[in-house]
Design a protein around this motif. Structure first.
Motif, PDB file in Angstrom:
ATOM      1  N   TYR A 190     -12.964  -9.549   3.177  1.00  0.00           N
ATOM      2  CA  TYR A 190     -13.900 -10.579   2.532  1.00  0.00           C
ATOM      3  C   TYR A 190     -13.955 -12.384   3.065  1.00  0.00           C
ATOM      4  N   ASN A 191     -14.784 -12.537   2.280  1.00  0.00           N
ATOM      5  CA  ASN A 191     -14.774 -14.327   2.890  1.00  0.00           C
ATOM      6  C   ASN A 191     -14.970 -15.055   4.186  1.00  0.00           C
ATOM      7  N   ALA A 192     -15.949 -14.461   4.517  1.00  0.00           N
ATOM      8  CA  ALA A 192     -16.556 -14.384   5.276  1.00  0.00           C
ATOM      9  C   ALA A 192     -17.298 -15.383   5.279  1.00  0.00           C
TER      10      ALA A 192
ATOM     11  N   ILE B 202       0.793  -1.277  -0.343  1.00  0.00           N
ATOM     12  CA  ILE B 202       0.148   0.056  -0.003  1.00  0.00           C
ATOM     13  C   ILE B 202       0.864   1.118   0.435  1.00  0.00           C
ATOM     14  N   SER B 203       2.155   1.039   0.666  1.00  0.00           N
ATOM     15  CA  SER B 203       2.841   2.120   0.598  1.00  0.00           C
ATOM     16  C   SER B 203       3.383   2.435  -0.634  1.00  0.00           C
ATOM     17  N   VAL B 204       4.050   1.465  -1.325  1.00  0.00           N
ATOM     18  CA  VAL B 204       4.287   1.802  -2.594  1.00  0.00           C
ATOM     19  C   VAL B 204       2.941   2.326  -3.331  1.00  0.00           C
ATOM     20  N   VAL B 205       2.407   1.687  -3.970  1.00  0.00           N
ATOM     21  CA  VAL B 205       1.379   1.783  -4.602  1.00  0.00           C
ATOM     22  C   VAL B 205       0.191   2.662  -3.885  1.00  0.00           C
ATOM     23  N   GLY B 206       0.036   3.149  -3.509  1.00  0.00           N
ATOM     24  CA  GLY B 206      -0.987   4.026  -2.625  1.00  0.00           C
ATOM     25  C   GLY B 206      -1.982   3.691  -2.988  1.00  0.00           C
ATOM     26  N   ASP B 207      -2.685   2.748  -3.091  1.00  0.00           N
ATOM     27  CA  ASP B 207      -4.487   2.117  -2.959  1.00  0.00           C
ATOM     28  C   ASP B 207      -4.058   2.037  -1.396  1.00  0.00           C
ATOM     29  N   PRO B 208      -5.249   3.075  -0.956  1.00  0.00           N
ATOM     30  CA  PRO B 208      -5.681   2.609   0.765  1.00  0.00           C
ATOM     31  C   PRO B 208      -6.591   1.392   1.077  1.00  0.00           C
ATOM     32  N   VAL B 209      -6.407   0.341   0.688  1.00  0.00           N
ATOM     33  CA  VAL B 209      -7.418  -0.355   0.781  1.00  0.00           C
ATOM     34  C   VAL B 209      -6.925  -1.881   1.172  1.00  0.00           C
ATOM     35  N   LEU B 210      -6.844  -2.242   2.191  1.00  0.00           N
ATOM     36  CA  LEU B 210      -6.610  -3.297   2.313  1.00  0.00           C
ATOM     37  C   LEU B 210      -7.953  -4.649   2.683  1.00  0.00           C
ATOM     38  N   ASN B 211      -7.924  -6.063   1.809  1.00  0.00           N
ATOM     39  CA  ASN B 211      -8.186  -6.917   2.160  1.00  0.00           C
ATOM     40  C   ASN B 211      -7.616  -7.572   3.120  1.00  0.00           C
ATOM     41  N   VAL B 212      -9.242  -7.920   3.685  1.00  0.00           N
ATOM     42  CA  VAL B 212      -8.282  -8.778   4.523  1.00  0.00           C
ATOM     43  C   VAL B 212      -9.403 -10.208   4.986  1.00  0.00           C
ATOM     44  N   ASN B 213      -8.244 -11.101   4.271  1.00  0.00           N
ATOM     45  CA  ASN B 213      -9.635 -12.459   4.188  1.00  0.00           C
ATOM     46  C   ASN B 213      -9.974 -12.691   5.959  1.00  0.00           C
ATOM     47  N   CYS B 214     -11.383 -13.329   5.955  1.00  0.00           N
ATOM     48  CA  CYS B 214     -11.699 -13.753   7.154  1.00  0.00           C
ATOM     49  C   CYS B 214     -11.188 -14.481   6.867  1.00  0.00           C
TER      50      CYS B 214
ATOM     51  N   SER C  26      -8.339 -18.378  11.552  1.00  0.00           N
ATOM     52  CA  SER C  26      -7.574 -19.286  12.027  1.00  0.00           C
ATOM     53  C   SER C  26      -6.574 -18.340  13.186  1.00  0.00           C
ATOM     54  N   PHE C  27      -6.597 -17.740  12.861  1.00  0.00           N
ATOM     55  CA  PHE C  27      -6.030 -16.460  13.586  1.00  0.00           C
ATOM     56  C   PHE C  27      -6.087 -16.478  15.142  1.00  0.00           C
ATOM     57  N   ASP C  28      -8.114 -15.617  15.397  1.00  0.00           N
ATOM     58  CA  ASP C  28      -8.013 -15.214  16.508  1.00  0.00           C
ATOM     59  C   ASP C  28      -9.622 -15.635  16.021  1.00  0.00           C
ATOM     60  N   ALA C  29      -9.840 -16.318  16.649  1.00  0.00           N
ATOM     61  CA  ALA C  29     -11.457 -17.131  16.631  1.00  0.00           C
ATOM     62  C   ALA C  29     -12.928 -15.999  16.915  1.00  0.00           C
ATOM     63  N   GLU C  30     -12.176 -15.347  18.651  1.00  0.00           N
ATOM     64  CA  GLU C  30     -12.723 -14.925  18.873  1.00  0.00           C
ATOM     65  C   GLU C  30     -12.992 -13.247  18.239  1.00  0.00           C
ATOM     66  N   LEU C  31     -12.105 -12.740  17.959  1.00  0.00           N
ATOM     67  CA  LEU C  31     -12.014 -11.679  16.636  1.00  0.00           C
ATOM     68  C   LEU C  31     -13.215 -11.966  15.731  1.00  0.00           C
ATOM     69  N   TYR C  32     -12.549 -13.154  14.811  1.00  0.00           N
ATOM     70  CA  TYR C  32     -13.107 -13.246  13.892  1.00  0.00           C
ATOM     71  C   TYR C  32     -15.315 -13.404  14.195  1.00  0.00           C
ATOM     72  N   ARG C  33     -15.529 -13.864  14.895  1.00  0.00           N
ATOM     73  CA  ARG C  33     -16.334 -13.588  15.692  1.00  0.00           C
ATOM     74  C   ARG C  33     -17.225 -12.392  16.279  1.00  0.00           C
ATOM     75  N   GLN C  34     -17.049 -11.725  16.298  1.00  0.00           N
ATOM     76  CA  GLN C  34     -17.121 -10.017  16.761  1.00  0.00           C
ATOM     77  C   GLN C  34     -17.009  -9.162  15.247  1.00  0.00           C
ATOM     78  N   LEU C  35     -16.279  -9.823  14.484  1.00  0.00           N
ATOM     79  CA  LEU C  35     -16.156  -9.425  13.133  1.00  0.00           C
ATOM     80  C   LEU C  35     -16.774  -9.593  12.937  1.00  0.00           C
ATOM     81  N   ILE C  36     -17.929 -11.319  12.885  1.00  0.00           N
ATOM     82  CA  ILE C  36     -19.006 -11.211  11.708  1.00  0.00           C
ATOM     83  C   ILE C  36     -20.858 -10.920  12.170  1.00  0.00           C
ATOM     84  N   CYS C  37     -20.087 -10.662  13.677  1.00  0.00           N
ATOM     85  CA  CYS C  37     -21.277  -9.800  14.572  1.00  0.00           C
ATOM     86  C   CYS C  37     -21.559  -8.562  14.616  1.00  0.00           C
TER      87      CYS C  37
END
Lengths: 631, 860
Positions: free
Chosen positions: B259-261, B196-208, B213-224
């Motif tokens: 994405y990919n909830a 992003i810092s190189v391209v300058g397109d300020p969008v970060l796509n995060v695969n749910c 797999s990293f933090d199930a609790e965080l995922y749950r909160q994100l979904i809810c």
């Protein structure tokens, strides 16, 4: 327990009572209880005849929020919608809160508290239903006649008017449907006002109906159809319903004028205020929320799938009605004789063709093996005389005998212009119907004698292909613009043509009139005179519908002898009989047994089937020779 | 009772040293109303107060609130801890930058996708005491358990967790094309930030899925609670980013797009429980609206004193200020459109994809709103996966009535689009488009594959209503699986065809069409056309004017539509030559070149062709070769891997079995039949699974076997001076062997696969390439259209004719009929007129003679 009148006239009160009772104890499952209550009520003997039917009672005679029934075909399925199942209202004056039930209703009471924690959102599905396409007048009359609900007052609040309604409804019953038919659909209600009470409050309604009907296409599959169409809201397992199913829906009628989203005065102002609503196109709104006076809403309490649409047969399944079954079964052979002689007369003395016509009329797709439909029997009746509009008369006779049918003249103009295949209109977000969107067991009469020389354009070619697919595979590919979707169907196609039809068919028989050409005109004109007494007609009607519903099996011995027969025939002359011929012979044998009221194949029937097949084939050979000799 | 903004939790990471604001300051802004209100233009227009002393002049001064008809959040900008998530995006955060160095200068951008239309009740915190489960900032709880109202999200923890996720998450086994070119062992998202810092397109796509797999609790909160959590993510990522790359300049602050909830849903299964949750659904875009400018902020100016003020959109409404705060005139303020702030919005209608639909029902549609840069990202016809928040809004029957229809309007606010049929950037073509199989299903399939007779089982499950023709069914089965796709483009060979083409020819009424119909119904991307009804354009592509956009668009035909599928062509022989010629390219190169109306392109058409042809004389003539029977150009025939004849065998045992089969078809009940055969759905899944996951390679042993087989085939003919195999046949063998290995779910082609391929190929050849004159299998019938014996015979006749003419001596011209009679008299075998003509033509080609009308002249 509420009385009969209560649950028919005020079903919502019953529902609400149950809802209120459930508030004290949670998890009472009042919803299933409510549905069960109505189902039980309807199960009782003849209670269903007390419920007025949307099919034969004009809409403005029906009381809003009463229980009505509707015999219909699911023409389109809209998207599911979320509604307020339970909500809370706050009375503006007293500030008291009250829980209310939103089920089976379209509009909420005043003063909804949107922030209430008690709001329950629920889901329901909407089906767009139309009266069964091609339903013949005798079916309509019969249903209307058997209804005991004709005394339902149009409105409940003026008892003096009740009397008027009696008269009018009686009036209506004595006038056969036919008299109303010549008039265009929407006019018929206003006509009744002509001899009715002009001071009625509702006089305004029908006239506005006629006005608004002009710009609203009710999307009937067949042109010239009439009757109300209906938005049916389904609350329970809507997955079991399929497109083109025929149902008898019992539900609560809702005609709240507030539903007509198409009120003209609100387009500019509302779109500014409510951006969410303005996102729908005008067409979409028009289709999805048409004026309730024209397309009433029906909140389904109970739906009965219709295995047949013959009012003369008991509506319950045949197995449950053994008395009726056995009495008709014993009569079948004799009725068959009568109907055979009648058809022989109609077909100008050709007994073999009459035999095949019976087989065709009782055919039915009873199963599908992967892509192959079993039991279909498309008949091509070639050699039809073109004089004295024989085919039209012939169709009129069929119309008198089967519950639903449609006459499609295969004229060049028709083929090039008609919309046969339903197509999804993405602008209005609905499935625009076509003439091939028909209920099961509808008789489709294709009149190829109407075909004249000319060129089929793209639509024409597509239409002919669609007809061909319908005949060969009993399916219609609905056009969804980006892709096609295949819908299986079960339509009896009868093709009347001069020579061999350009469409495929399971069986072709060339008509051999037994009357001299010079007398042809004369005997043609006599056909119509020969219409039977109504009791005999009814016998025929029952016979044709019954034969279709019977079960059928082949015993092992007969299987063996059929196999032997096939092998022998092949041994003599392999060219004479192919697998396809065996397919057809098995269908013929099946239909022949059923037409005699036999539920399993007997050796006799098999031989008889073989015999008539042989007669037919030799006639075709003969005909080919005759044609071959012609220059 | 204190406003959440003042609590220690929110202040934890703040660098602002201002004392906490008094709790009474922000009485009307419930936390759930947070919104990103930052906009660069406003910053320019209105110099922001720099100290509390100027507050009285500031439009955002607290006393203003009373003048607005709607509750308007107003907080004195500088006194608020700007890094507090709870202040995040409130309209009054219209401050140029934040106190922190990095984020300064980078304006945040509104996210209408998160809060343009809100259903959430607005609760006055003063009038309604927070209920226990509401869990409003609980001061008594030592101030550490601060959560956003109505959720269980603690902003601090959530932010920390997400930052930890960004910094630590790695996915060494990633196969996603988005991650191509990244070092998979380094933290994935840190690399993306660098990008992003190189391209300058300020969008970060995060695969749910990563989040889960990293933090199930965080995922749950994100979904809810996506509406609360995503802004927190935004903040976290911006902090992190500007810490890392303090000097980079972005157009606006980075936005996180999950994405990919995992709770990916079929449109049909959406239900009221999903409202306001993060969902991912797939479907096809059917309609897009024009761009709709949606007002985010209204600019009002007083007609009397020219004093101006701004009002934010609140749940789709703008509350017009009734009184001018400057001159106290009532109803003097007018909206100035030019200075109001709008954001882009587009309505998109998405329809269920045909595969997801139960039979007999019509597809559902859903409305999706795209905002800002997601507008015009998709076109009608695209297949997309949409991640967004599901919303429901009550409908008002009439704006002037207080009555509402008891129905909600639902839509999805899109956060992320992912096209599924887009040519993705890095290899890994559509076959990777995952059809998700459940564990159970995979297990059943594997069990099935482990059975020794799986090949026979599957082939008999294919079109059970069609009797026998075992080999043909086996051939079609192998076609359904296909070979392994190989890419030799580096070595200049291009793509190697992996699809197996099959031609069925035979007597009418031998259920060829039925077989085709079955295959068409079985494969997800099947197309069915009839040679009679299709034109070259119908098969390839045509250019038409789009009725809506009035632009020329390329409409693809059957062959292109069945890319990666099977194109069934019935009545192949009735196709016009013109139409057939397009098949040449498709059937070997698997591409389709088009030059029409200024559009020149090459489309992929990696389709297997299953064709059916009837013999010319309506009945198969066993005395003729395949070519003569179906009259198809041999150039086309040689492109078919397998050519089968479907003939009536005409023997008693066969008849008996056939009769039994047919009769049982007519009386067995559905259940009985299902027991007997494999379910069509299982077969479908089996094929899909094998096609997706299995790509067998040749083993050493198998390649030896193939070489031997090929050499053997060449040898057969060489004895008689004929060529009986060409490299194309070797390629066919390889494909068939690979397909057979796929049937077994084997990653390796072994010798049994080669054996079966050889057998099937031989079977097909035996049927189609047998020279009726000699009884030998002769591949040249298919490759040159004439059997070697026939060619030899032609030459012999020509030589005999030449001798005859030479024997006649010096006669410059001869009668045609005379010559024919002479030749007939001389030759011991029958000479047909055709044969004679051919001989004459051959001699004419040698410039020995010419034929003019009925006379034959010798050339000197």
């Amino acid at each position: 327990m509420p009385s009969t009148q209560d649950w028919i006239n005020a079903p919502l009160a019953v529902v609400e009572e149950m809802f209120a009772a459930s508030q004290n104890n949670s998890n009472s499952g009042w919803e299933t209880k409510a549905v069960e209550f109505f189902q039980d009520q309807l199960k009782e003997r003849d209670t269903h005849t007390l419920v007025p039917s949307l099919n034969d009672v004009p809409l403005h005679y029906l009381k809003p929020n009463s229980l009505v029934k509707f015999r219909c075909l699911i023409q389109d399925m809209f998207d599911p919608e979320f509604y307020m199942g339970v909500y809370e209202t706050v009375a503006p004056s007293t500030k008291t809160k009250m829980l209310r039930c939103g089920k089976y209703k379209d509009v909420t009471e005043c003063g909804v508290d949107f922030n209430s924690r008690n709001t329950v959102t629920a889901e329901r599905q909407t089906f767009y239903c139309v009266p069964i396409p091609g339903e013949n007048p005798w079916v309509k009359e019969r249903y209307a006649g058997s209804s005991q609900a004709r005394v339902v007052p149009s409105t409940s609040y003026a008892p003096s008017r009740q009397k008027r309604s009696y008269e009018e409804d009686d009036d209506m019953d004595t006038q056969p449907q036919k008299q109303r038919e010549p008039h265009a659909g929407p006019h018929s209600p206003s006509e009744h006002h002509g001899n009715g009470d002009c001071k009625r409050q509702e006089t305004e309604a029908p006239s506005s109906q006629t006005a608004s009907a002009s710009h609203l296409d009710l999307n009937f599959p067949l042109p010239g159809e009439k009757g109300p169409s209906c938005l049916v809201k389904v609350y329970e397992d809507w997955d079991r319903f399929k497109l083109n199913d025929t149902l008898e829906v019992y539900g609560i009628l809702s005609v709240s004028p507030a539903l007509s989203a198409l009120a003209d005065e609100k387009d500019a102002s509302s779109s500014l205020l409510d951006p969410a609503e303005s996102m729908e196109t005008a067409e979409e709104q028009r289709v999805h929320s048409p004026p309730a006076s024209l397309v009433p809403r029906l909140h389904m309490l109970h739906a009965k799938p219709l295995p047949h649409n013959n009012p003369l047969l008991p509506s319950a399944a045949l197995e449950d009605n053994s008395a009726f079954l056995s009495s008709t079964l014993s009569e079948m052979a004799s009725v068959r004789e009568e109907i055979l002689s009648y058809f022989t007369h109609v077909l100008l003395g050709d007994a073999l063709a009459a035999e095949y016509l019976i087989l065709h009329l009782i055919s039915n797709v009873y199963s599908r093996r992967d892509v192959l439909p079993l039991g279909k029997f498309t008949l091509n009746l070639s050699g039809c005389p073109t004089v004295a509009s024989y085919t039209e008369r012939f169709y009129q006779i069929i119309q008198q005998l089967v519950p639903s049918s449609h006459y499609l003249a295969m004229s060049l103009q028709n083929m090039n212009q008609m919309r046969l295949v339903p197509k999804k209109d993405y602008v209005a977000n609905r499935l625009v119907s076509g003439a091939l969107q028909l209920a099961r067991n509808t008789s489709l009469f294709l009149d190829e004698t109407q075909l004249e020389q000319g060129q089929l354009d793209t639509t024409g070619v597509r239409n002919v292909t669609a007809l061909g697919n319908l005949i060969s595979w009993q399916k219609v590919d609905y056009d969804f613009n980006y892709h096609q979707m295949e819908f299986p169907c079960n339509i009896n196609v009868l093709i009347a043509s001069e020579g061999r039809s350009l469409l495929p068919s399971d069986c072709q028989i060339h008509l051999q009139p037994q009357v001299a050409p010079s007398h042809l005109e004369e005997s043609l004109s006599s056909i119509h005179m020969h219409l039977q007494a109504s009791s005999q007609l009814n016998k025929f009607r029952i016979y044709l519908s019954m034969a279709r519903l019977l079960d059928y099996s082949i015993s092992d011995e007969v299987t063996k002898s059929v196999e032997d027969d096939f092998v022998d025939m092949r041994k003599d002359d392999p060219q004479s009989i192919s697998a396809e011929d065996l397919h057809r012979m098995l269908v013929v044998a099946r239909l022949l047994s059923l037409s005699l009221g036999q539920t399993s194949l007997s050796r006799d029937s098999w031989l008889r089937a073989k015999h008539i097949e042989m007669l037919r084939r030799s006639r075709m050979e003969q005909h080919k020779c005759v044609n071959g000799n012609e220059p | 009772m204190s406003s959440p903004t003042s609590t220690p939790g929110g202040r934890k990471r703040g660098r602002n040293t201002n004392p906490p604001t008094p709790s009474s300051e922000d009485p009307t802004s419930p936390p759930s109303q947070r919104r990103r209100g930052q906009d660069s233009s406003t910053g320019d227009l209105m110099p922001m107060p720099t100290s509390p002393a100027t507050d009285m002049l500031s439009p955002a001064a607290p006393q203003d609130t009373s003048l607005f008809s709607s509750p308007r959040p107003s907080v004195q900008p500088n006194e608020v801890d700007m890094s507090s998530p709870l202040m995040y995006g409130t309209p009054s955060s219209r401050v140029e930058g934040t106190p922190r160095s990095g984020v300064r200068g980078t304006p945040a951008r509104q996210r209408p996708d998160l809060g343009s239309v809100r259903k959430a009740p607005q609760v006055d915190l003063h009038s309604e005491p927070p209920s226990t489960d509401g869990a409003v900032a609980s001061e008594p709880n030592a101030g550490q358990r601060l959560v956003i109202w109505g959720t269980d999200v603690n902003v601090g923890t959530c932010k920390e967790k997400f930052q930890r996720f960004l910094q630590r998450f790695t996915d060494p086994n990633s196969t996603e094309d988005e991650n191509a070119g990244l070092d998979l062992n380094e933290p994935l998202y840190m690399q993306k930030l660098e990008e992003i810092s190189v391209v300058g397109d300020p969008v970060l796509n995060v695969n749910c899925w990563h989040v889960q797999s990293f933090d199930a609790e965080l995922y749950r909160q994100l979904i809810c609670y996506p509406q609360e959590v995503i802004p927190t993510f935004d903040m976290a990522v911006n902090e992190l980013f500007f810490e890392r790359f303090p000097d980079s300049i972005l157009e606006y602050q980075i936005q996180v797009r999950p994405y990919n909830a995992l709770k990916t849903r079929n449109m049909r299964s959406l239900n009221p429980e999903d409202i306001d949750q993060l969902i991912t659904i797939s479907g096809m875009v059917i309609r897009t609206s024009q761009l709709i400018p949606e007002m985010q902020e209204g600019f009002f100016q007083c007609q009397v004193c020219a004093y101006s003020t701004r009002v934010e959109v609140d749940r789709g409404r703008i509350a017009e200020p009734a009184v001018c705060r400057n001159c106290n005139n009532t109803h003097s303020l007018a909206l100035v459109h030019n200075r109001s702030v709008f954001s882009d919005k587009q309505m998109i209608k998405v329809q269920e994809s045909p595969e997801d639909m139960p039979a007999g029902q019509t597809p559902h549609t859903t409305v999706v709103y795209a905002h800002n840069d997601l507008v015009d990202k998709v076109q009608p016809g695209d297949r997309v996966n949409i991640t967004g928040i599901y919303r429901a809004v009550p409908m008002r029957v009439n704006p002037r009535q207080n009555n509402v229809k008891s129905v909600y309007k639902t839509h999805i606010d899109a956060i992320h689009f992912r096209k599924t049929d887009e040519k993705r950037l890095h290899g890994l073509d559509e076959e990777a488009e995952q059809k998700l199989f459940t564990e159970d299903r995979v297990q059943t399939l594997k069990e099935l594959a482990a059975k020794p007779d799986v090949y026979e089982r599957l082939s008999s499950a294919l079109a059970p209503s069609i009797y026998e023709h075992e080999d043909i069914k086996k051939g079609i089965l192998l076609q359904l699986f296909g070979g392994t796709r190989k890419d030799f483009s580096q070595t200049g060979r291009g793509n190697f065809r992996a699809e197996v083409n099959i031609l069925l020819c035979g007597d009418p009424g031998t259920s060829k069409s039925q077989l085709l119909q079955y295959v068409y119904n079985l494969v997800p991307r099947g197309q069915y056309t009839s040679g009679k009804g299709s034109s070259a354009v119908g098969l390839t592509a045509y250019v038409m004017k789009d009725p809506e956009t009035r632009q020329l668009v390329l409409q693809t035909g059957a062959l292109v539509l069945s890319d990666n599928g099977i194109c069934c062509i019935d009545e192949f022989d009735k196709m016009s030559d013109n139409t057939r010629s397009v098949l040449h390219e498709v059937m070997e190169q698997q591409t389709l070149s088009i030059a029409k109306a200024g559009i020149i392109c090459q489309l992929n058409a990696r389709t297997a062709v299953l064709a059916a042809a009837n013999p010319v004389e309506s009945q198969w003539n066993p005395k003729k070769t395949t070519i003569e029977n179906i009259q198809l150009p041999h150039t086309l025939l040689s492109r078919f891997d397998l050519i089968f004849l479907m003939l009536d065998p005409q023997d008693e045992a066969y008849d008996r079995r056939l009769a039994h089969h047919l009769v049982s078809l007519y009386y067995q009940s559905e259940e009985q039949m299902e027991e007997e055969f494999l379910d069509m759905a299982v077969l479908k899944d089996y094929i899909a699974y094998a096609r997706t996951y299995i790509s067998p390679r040749l083993s050493e042993e198998a390649s030896q076997a193939l070489i031997e087989a090929y050499v053997d085939m060449r040898k057969i003919g060489s004895g008689r001076g004929m060529v009986s195999a060409y490299p194309r046949q070797l390629e066919s063998l390889i494909r068939l062997a690979e397909a057979h290995a796929k049937v077994r779910f084997s990653e390796k082609v072994e010798s049994i696969d080669v054996e079966e391929a050889k057998r099937l190929h031989r079977e097909a050849l035996k049927q189609s390439a047998t020279d009726p004159r000699t009884g030998f299998v002769d591949i040249s019938i298919l490759t040159t259209g004439m059997s070697a014996t026939a060619r030899k015979r032609k030459e012999e006749v020509a030589q005999a004719l030449k001798k005859l003419i030479q024997a006649k001596g010096k006669t410059p011209a001869m009668k045609y009929q005379q010559l024919l009679d002479d030749l007939r008299g001389q030759s011991e075998t029958a000479i047909t007129k055709e044969l004679f003509d051919e001989a004459l033509r051959a001699l004419a080609d040698e410039d020995y003679l010419t034929v003019t009308g009925k006379t034959v002249r010798l050339l000197a």
